[in-house]
Scaffold this active site. Structure first.
Site, PDB file in Angstrom:
ATOM      1  N   GLU A 134     -31.480  36.930  26.291  1.00 37.41           N
ATOM      2  CA  GLU A 134     -30.035  36.885  26.496  1.00 37.41           C
ATOM      3  C   GLU A 134     -29.623  35.926  27.603  1.00 37.41           C
ATOM      4  OE1 GLU A 134     -28.603  40.888  26.784  1.00 37.41           O
ATOM      5  OE2 GLU A 134     -29.436  41.426  24.832  1.00 37.41           O
TER       6      GLU A 134
ATOM      7  N   LYS B 149     -21.452  47.384  18.543  1.00 41.29           N
ATOM      8  CA  LYS B 149     -22.205  46.270  17.960  1.00 41.29           C
ATOM      9  C   LYS B 149     -21.943  46.286  16.460  1.00 41.29           C
ATOM     10  CE  LYS B 149     -26.025  46.572  21.307  1.00 41.29           C
ATOM     11  NZ  LYS B 149     -27.420  47.053  21.498  1.00 41.29           N
TER      12      LYS B 149
ATOM     13  N   SER C 112     -29.487  40.840  21.100  1.00 38.52           N
ATOM     14  CA  SER C 112     -30.417  39.904  21.757  1.00 38.52           C
ATOM     15  C   SER C 112     -30.729  38.707  20.868  1.00 38.52           C
ATOM     16  CB  SER C 112     -31.698  40.624  22.166  1.00 38.52           C
ATOM     17  OG  SER C 112     -32.247  41.314  21.072  1.00 38.52           O
TER      18      SER C 112
END
Length: 422
Positions: free
Chosen positions: A204, A336, A366
């Protein structure tokens, strides 16, 4: 003009060099929408299913089956539908899939199309995506939670906890928050170099030095904040994502980097001590996804002091969130889009959280792409917070730069809540 006339998908690569699904939707009036889906490294067991091919190709990570499902099964179902009917489009895909976790078509196939439909509809109406999704009320720029030190599954080091984040909530605007975060990030790099640590970055974009302990990561962040000219707890605070589901085995939390094995109650006491000692504003997944009793205790002890975010706990699933609200656990949900797999279900989870007094934190994964959909989503739903990585890697900066554009476009109408977002 907004009738769907074409749907197709292709295999593209994400920020880790593994395949993901990109979908394109074309409307009768000529408008087009395109979307790419992200992929997680530490995934909750209750997430919607990401369909992978297996076999030798791309080390089993190919997504040809998901692409085929879009082109051969989803496309015929959606052609002729109105792109403005997002719920109808998503419902049609859910019925076609017929499973509770999208295991038939693949959440990556369904989500790519769902997001592309929204983009095409916005394009057809001549609206920015955030305005199409949120109407005139979507004006809140999010406080960024910047993951600048990576551990756990996001890095190869001895740090147990996955993310150590900067929270520049003392800023007066998103642009100022981004600047403060960038200054601390670059100062942190200098601090790490000075101490002889590697400045390689993780998935990230945060640094992944081989630190001696989790506590050292926090101490280094505080030092970098001060060296950059700011006061910890004022202009910049901290947020953590220890991703403890990855540490939970046989009813215990295994902090291998520190040689500790803790019970749920001991883990709660651990967080109490850290919140007392450090300027922490938010803890995500402070306990494991199915440790409901531990979560209840954590919320009882710390829910009035800091934000307690459920990621693996809720997996952006309205049903899991409902159960959490009824049990009185956590006070925020991490959102998400690929955990649940459609835009409609994502918006349902956000609305449920906000109606119930829970915060909604919009998040990347990620394994990301250059797609900046979540930046528009954060503004549209007035989330107030976003997690989209560090101040390096263009897949992360794509979201930050889109937020800069949106703030500029909104002008005086833009709101930035700062600490009031927590």
């Amino acid at each position: 003009m907004t009738t769907i006339v074409g749907v197709r998908a292709r295999e593209v690569l994400d920020s880790r060099g593994f395949p993901t699904v990109e979908a394109e939707v074309e409307l009768e009036g000529g408008a087009r929408g395109r979307a790419m889906v992200p992929s997680g490294a530490s995934t909750g067991t209750h997430e919607a299913l990401e369909l992978r091919d297996g076999g030798k190709r791309y080390l089993g990570k190919g997504v040809r089956r998901a692409v085929e499902n879009v082109n051969e099964r989803i496309a015929p179902e959606l052609v002729g539908m109105d792109a403005l009917d997002q719920e109808g489009v998503d419902r049609a895909m859910l019925e076609l899939d017929g499973t509770p976790n999208k295991a038939n078509l693949g959440a990556n196939a369904v989500l790519a199309v769902s997001l592309a439909v929204a983009r095409a509809a916005a394009e057809a109406l001549g609206l920015p995506l955030y305005r199409y999704l949120g109407g005139v009320q979507g004006v809140t720029l999010p406080v960024p939670l910047m993951n600048v030190i990576n551990g756990g599954k996001h890095a190869d080091n001895r740090v147990d906890f996955q993310e150590f984040m900067l929270v520049p909530a003392g800023a007066g605007s998103f642009a100022e928050a981004l600047r403060i975060g960038a200054e601390v990030f670059h100062t942190l790099k200098a601090v790490l170099k000075e101490k002889g640590y590697s400045t390689n970055v993780g998935d990230e974009g945060g640094f992944a030095p081989d630190l001696r302990s989790n506590e050292e990561a926090v101490e280094l962040l505080l030092l970098a904040i001060e060296r950059a000219g700011y006061t910890p707890g004022q202009e910049v605070s901290l947020a953590l994502d220890p991703a403890t589901s990855e540490l939970y085995r046989d009813g215990k939390y295994h902090l291998e980097g520190e040689g500790k094995v803790l019970s749920s109650e001991e883990m709660v006491a651990f967080w109490e001590a850290w919140v007392e000692k450090y300027p922490i504003r938010s803890i995500e997944d402070g306990l494991a996804e199915d440790d409901w009793e531990g979560w209840r205790l954590l919320t009882e002890r710390l829910g009035g002091k800091v934000q307690l975010v459920g990621d693996d706990l809720f997996v952006t699933n309205p049903e899991r969130l409902r159960a959490g609200i009824e049990r009185g656990v956590a006070n925020a949900i991490l959102v998400k889009v690929n955990q649940i797999g459609t835009l409609s279900e994502t918006l349902e989870a956000i609305r449920l959280a906000q109606r119930s007094g829970y915060r909604a934190v919009i998040s990347h994964r990620s394994g990301e792409t250059e797609d900046s959909f979540i930046a528009d989503l954060a503004v549209a739903v007035n989330a107030g917070q976003i997690k989209t990585g560090s101040l390096s890697r263009s897949d992360r900066l794509a979201k930050y730069n889109q937020l800069l554009r949106i703030e500029e476009e909104l002008g005086r109408a833009a709101r930035f809540l700062g600490y009031a977002a927590f």
